[in-house]
Design an enzyme around this catalytic site. Structure first.
Site, mmCIF file in Angstrom:
data_model
loop_
_atom_site.group_PDB
_atom_site.id
_atom_site.type_symbol
_atom_site.label_atom_id
_atom_site.label_comp_id
_atom_site.label_asym_id
_atom_site.label_seq_id
_atom_site.Cartn_x
_atom_site.Cartn_y
_atom_site.Cartn_z
ATOM 1 N N SER A 78 0.840 -1.164 0.000
ATOM 2 C CA SER A 78 0.000 0.000 0.000
ATOM 3 C C SER A 78 0.895 1.241 0.000
ATOM 4 O O SER A 78 1.911 1.249 -0.663
ATOM 5 C CB SER A 78 -0.904 -0.046 1.211
ATOM 6 O OG SER A 78 -1.976 0.770 1.000
ATOM 7 N N ASP B 255 -8.625 -5.536 -5.555
ATOM 8 C CA ASP B 255 -8.206 -4.372 -4.765
ATOM 9 C C ASP B 255 -8.437 -3.055 -5.517
ATOM 10 O O ASP B 255 -7.859 -2.838 -6.571
ATOM 11 C CB ASP B 255 -6.706 -4.527 -4.460
ATOM 12 C CG ASP B 255 -6.134 -3.342 -3.701
ATOM 13 O OD1 ASP B 255 -6.913 -2.510 -3.204
ATOM 14 O OD2 ASP B 255 -4.898 -3.258 -3.618
ATOM 15 N N HIS C 269 -6.244 -6.255 -1.395
ATOM 16 C CA HIS C 269 -5.110 -5.396 -1.057
ATOM 17 C C HIS C 269 -4.007 -6.136 -0.291
ATOM 18 O O HIS C 269 -4.265 -6.697 0.770
ATOM 19 C CB HIS C 269 -5.678 -4.275 -0.183
ATOM 20 C CG HIS C 269 -4.880 -3.028 -0.155
ATOM 21 N ND1 HIS C 269 -4.477 -2.362 -1.284
ATOM 22 C CD2 HIS C 269 -4.402 -2.301 0.883
ATOM 23 C CE1 HIS C 269 -3.818 -1.271 -0.928
ATOM 24 N NE2 HIS C 269 -3.759 -1.221 0.386
#
Ligand SMILES: *[C@@H]1O[C@H](CO)[C@@H](O)[C@H](O)[C@H]1NC(C)=O
Ligand SMILES: *[C@@H]1O[C@H](CO)[C@@H](O)[C@H](O)[C@H]1NC(C)=O
Ligand SMILES: *[C@@H]1O[C@H](CO)[C@@H](O)[C@H](O)[C@H]1NC(C)=O
Ligand SMILES: *[C@@H]1O[C@H](CO)[C@@H](O)[C@H](O)[C@H]1NC(C)=O
Length: 505
Positions: free
Chosen positions: A186, A448, A473
């Site tokens: 991320s 995601d 994710h």
């Protein structure tokens, strides 16, 4: 690490994190020290780490590194203590050094006990470090979170922290000749990429999972992926959800319905809508239930202590299809109550003004100091990433871009023009999709929503993407499980082969 809310602040009833959409009821996050969405419920627990090898220091022991406050002003000598963790259990002299980058929330030492990166470390004989990001968790460079203090919060300062940490640890432990590999998921995945781009002499390679590479003020594509991810479960799921959110918006225009809405969504006090910010905040909070579940669908966050991991796209779409619950609006309310039960939330607080109060509390004891105030500041000064309802091809209504931009002004006195200029500068600094470097692998998952700002195709042969169909994710970072999709297992192996190739003596 990934962007999502891993910690949630029950007082505020939302978690904060990075790449998390700003939403709502939330789950926790995954990824090392970030969490994904922004606001939400959930809670965060750390695991007690056991020890990997007898006689070695526990991998969950907190260690502190003396760091500079301002890396870009040689005349400023102020310092502070940055938290980090080390796992020496797998290290074989001459092996590489893995550096896991912390994100927009407290770093969770559970990552020092398990996670795919440790599987790689075991096979490659790597020494492992996790460095918490400045201004999150216990890494507090300043006495408070006033605007004067937040000036020292930026990805560029964070990268310079990583550079200094890497150089000083290499000198102290005789690791200057070792090959260092950066890991992150991320926002920290973006940092892993940029660390290699900006400091190629310090980092040999990077594994940048679910990394948004392109900063953008408006990010309506996020909700477009939510539509597609829900539709991949049941074609009518996002359609019914769209009907439900439109029905709710229509009721918001009639105050006579507020008593029912208050009861249906289990609000703490009677719904009050005084302006567009109030309605947008309320609608975004409810949409957040779906955003969070899609972002983390069926992943293995549970190892970090995350709760609510059994709430999946399949489960929510099942509720939205259940006519016995009533019309789409009634099913939407049932989802909200189900989420509140799962996170032990007694009632929902609404009202933009109270949110604004929480977000502008500049104390480290404040309701948004778990990361919300800091992360939203970073979105307003560097990334945007605002998950607006501006696209027609998404299920929700009522929280358009101006609602997000107004928050930058309300919380940090940053105008829309300043925000746009800052986001453009971020892409100028790092290259956006035009990033050029080598030995960076960019894994991402099709479910995601963040994949919309990442690389899904190899940027160059030296910057390979690994697209994982059907995963959410940061999925490849979590510990492997027997029920993982075969393509997820293959992606983990593929990343390992790249590391092996890049680390060959
Ligand atoms: C509130 O809900 C009740 C029960 O479902 C319904 O009979 C009533 O018409 C609703 N009131 C309004 C103003 O919509
Ligand atoms: C999820 O798991 C928890 C605890 O294991 C359980 O209490 C809860 O009922 C489950 N929720 C759903 C929706 O399956
Ligand atoms: C807000 O920003 C403007 C323009 O930069 C500045 O003139 C003003 O003093 C700031 N207000 C506060 C309360 O900081
Ligand atoms: C993920 O990888 C796939 C395949 O390499 C690529 O097509 C896609 O653009 C990537 N997406 C992101 C966000 O990295």
């Amino acid at each position: 690490m990934c962007v999502c809310c891993s910690h949630v602040d029950m007082a505020l009833q939302r978690c904060v994190s990075l790449l998390c959409p700003a939403a709502l009821l939330l789950l926790l996050s995954g990824c090392v020290g970030g969490h994904g969405r922004f606001k939400g419920f959930g809670n965060f627990r750390t695991l007690n780490g056991g020890e990997h090898a007898a006689g070695k220091r526990s991998a969950s022991e907190e260690l502190w590194f003396t760091q500079k406050l301002d890396h870009f002003n040689g005349a400023d000598g102020r310092e502070w203590k940055q938290r980090y963790f080390v796992n020496e259990a797998f290290y074989r002299p001459g092996g590489p050094v893995f550096l896991m980058i912390g994100g927009e929330g407290p770093s969770n030492p559970a990552w020092m006990q398990s996670g795919t990166w440790l599987t790689y470390a075991e096979q490659l004989g790597a020494l492992c470090f996790l460095l918490e990001h400045r201004f999150y968790g216990k890494s507090r460079p300043t006495a408070d979170l006033t605007l004067g203090s937040l000036r020292f919060l930026s990805s560029q300062q964070a990268l310079a922290d990583l550079a200094h940490f890497r150089s000083a640890l290499a000198a102290a432990r005789g690791l200057a000749a070792s090959r260092w590999v950066a890991f992150g998921g991320s926002y920290p995945g973006s940092l892993a990429t940029w660390f290699r781009v900006k400091y190629p002499h310090l980092v040999h390679a990077a594994v940048a999972t679910s990394a948004p590479l392109y900063a953008t003020v408006n990010f309506p594509e996020y909700l477009e992926v939510v539509w597609r991810s829900l539709a991949s479960e049941r074609a009518d799921c996002p359609v019914v959800l769209q009907e439900a959110s439109r029905a709710l918006v229509e009721r918001l225009s009639d105050p006579k319905t507020y008593d029912n809405i208050t009861k249906d969504f289990n609000l703490c006090s009677k719904l009050q809508i005084e302006n567009k910010m109030d309605s947008a905040y309320f609608l975004e909070m409810l949409a957040g239930n779906f955003m969070d579940v899609v972002q983390y669908n069926e992943d293995n966050r549970g190892f970090e202590g995350a709760v609510g991991t059994n709430i999946t796209i399949k489960l929510l779409c099942g509720v939205m299809a259940d006519a016995s619950l009533g019309d789409p609006y009634a099913r939407y309310a049932a989802v909200a109550r189900l989420m509140m039960d799962a996170f032990s939330i007694k009632c929902l607080n609404t009202g933009y003004e109270s949110y604004r109060r929480d977000m502008t509390d500049a104390s480290w004891d404040g309701p948004a100091a778990g990361g919300g105030r800091q992360w939203v500041y970073q979105t307003c000064t560097e990334f945007g990433f605002f998950q607006s309802t501006d696209s027609p091809n998404q299920p929700f209504s009522g929280f358009p871009l101006p609602y997000h931009v107004q928050q930058c002004a309300d919380f940090y006195n940053i105008s829309g023009a300043r925000l746009a200029a800052a986001v453009a500068q971020t892409n100028e600094q790092y290259g956006g999709y035009g990033v050029r470097s080598s030995r960076i692998v960019l894994p991402n998952g099709s479910i995601d929503p963040w994949h919309a700002l990442g690389a899904t195709q190899d940027i160059t042969p030296e910057l390979p993407a690994v697209f994982i169909k059907g995963t959410a994710h940061c999925a490849n970072m979590y510990p492997a499980r027997s029920e993982d999709l075969p393509q997820l297992a293959l992606a983990r192996d593929h990343i390992f082969l790249l590391l092996q190739k890049w680390l060959k003596p």
